[in-house]
Design a protein around this motif. Structure first.
Motif, PDB file in Angstrom:
ATOM      1  N   ASP A 150     -44.537  33.665  15.821  1.00 25.57           N
ATOM      2  CA  ASP A 150     -45.021  34.299  14.601  1.00 25.57           C
ATOM      3  C   ASP A 150     -46.404  33.765  14.246  1.00 25.57           C
ATOM      4  O   ASP A 150     -46.698  32.581  14.463  1.00 25.57           O
ATOM      5  CB  ASP A 150     -44.068  34.024  13.443  1.00 25.57           C
ATOM      6  N   PRO A 151     -47.271  34.591  13.685  1.00 25.48           N
ATOM      7  CA  PRO A 151     -48.613  34.129  13.318  1.00 25.48           C
ATOM      8  C   PRO A 151     -48.612  33.390  11.987  1.00 25.48           C
ATOM      9  O   PRO A 151     -47.705  33.563  11.166  1.00 25.48           O
ATOM     10  CB  PRO A 151     -49.388  35.443  13.197  1.00 25.48           C
ATOM     11  N   ASN A 152     -49.617  32.554  11.794  1.00 24.33           N
ATOM     12  CA  ASN A 152     -49.811  31.956  10.472  1.00 24.33           C
ATOM     13  C   ASN A 152     -50.575  32.947   9.597  1.00 24.33           C
ATOM     14  O   ASN A 152     -50.932  34.047  10.032  1.00 24.33           O
ATOM     15  CB  ASN A 152     -50.522  30.595  10.575  1.00 24.33           C
ATOM     16  N   THR A 164     -48.693  29.997  20.882  1.00 24.08           N
ATOM     17  CA  THR A 164     -48.040  28.760  20.455  1.00 24.08           C
ATOM     18  C   THR A 164     -48.827  27.578  21.019  1.00 24.08           C
ATOM     19  O   THR A 164     -48.933  27.419  22.235  1.00 24.08           O
ATOM     20  CB  THR A 164     -46.584  28.713  20.953  1.00 24.08           C
ATOM     21  N   VAL A 188     -45.522  26.860  14.412  1.00 24.77           N
ATOM     22  CA  VAL A 188     -46.708  27.653  14.090  1.00 24.77           C
ATOM     23  C   VAL A 188     -47.813  26.692  13.652  1.00 24.77           C
ATOM     24  O   VAL A 188     -47.615  25.891  12.736  1.00 24.77           O
ATOM     25  CB  VAL A 188     -46.411  28.656  12.957  1.00 24.77           C
TER      26      VAL A 188
END
Length: 215
Positions: A150-152, A164, A188
């Motif tokens: 998942d992106p920040n 990652t 993340v």
């Protein structure tokens, strides 16, 4: 995801940053500004003697219907194609920046962004490798994929997936053999540790990310 990246560091710097002790003398590779799947790239892993070895591996598994060059961090320990590699083939791919293109309405040009981690040149991307039979050559070769998650909040407005990264303090633990794979290291990376720049334009700051969707 990670489909393009840059590596400006030469092999001496890569060897120093990642404390490589094997393979560096017989290996030669040049920096690259547009490194793509299916190319040969230097990858760091632990050999049978417990040394950090660097070796050229092919980026991406060419299956009949697709090319697998990324692996999802989430659920990798149970993923049929990747679980064995994550258990016994963890590796690190060195890079200095990655590129992402923001999805836009049909007919509009996708803006290109360069993402770096200031203070980590080169940085370490979580990767897995395994032996794979190249269907073109019928030869077995070491092949790798880069993990994504998942992106920040800095990357999310650009792309729904993010590379990652493994923090330098975690290199040893990530590479070390373990009966319990270190999924806790697939975190993340905090947005404040990263820098995003619109290629060909001015830098984008954390305060400006909410402007992306209006473009």
């Amino acid at each position: 995801m990670c489909g393009r990246f840059k590596r400006k560091s030469d092999k001496q710097k890569v060897a120093k940053v990642f404390e490589v002790t094997a393979g560096i003398e017989e290996l030669d590779f040049a920096p690259g500004d547009d490194l793509r799947p299916q190319s040969m790239q230097p990858i760091i892993y632990l050999n049978d003697d417990g040394e950090r070895r660097i070796e050229m591996m092919r980026w991406g598994f060419k299956l009949p219907d697709r090319l697998l060059f990324n692996a999802r961090s989430e659920g990798i320990v149970n993923a049929n194609f990747w679980k064995d590699a994550f258990l016994a083939g963890r590796a690190i791919a060195p890079g200095d920046s990655i590129f992402e293109w923001k999805e836009m309405p049909k007919g509009q040009k996708k803006p290109k962004y360069e993402i770096t981690v200031p203070g980590q040149e080169p940085f370490g991307m979580a990767a897995v490798w395994k032996l794979w039979k190249n269907p073109k050559t019928e030869q077995w070769e070491r092949t790798f994929a880069i993990l994504t998650g998942d992106p920040n909040e800095l990357v999310a407005p650009i792309h729904p997936r993010m590379t990652t990264f493994i923090e330098p303090r975690d290199f040893a633990e990530y590479l070390a053999p373990s009966e319990r794979p270190p999924v806790h290291l697939l975190r993340v990376l905090a947005a404040e540790k990263m820098h995003v720049e619109l290629v060909g334009n001015s830098p984008i700051t954390n305060a400006q990310v909410n402007l992306f969707d209006a473009q």
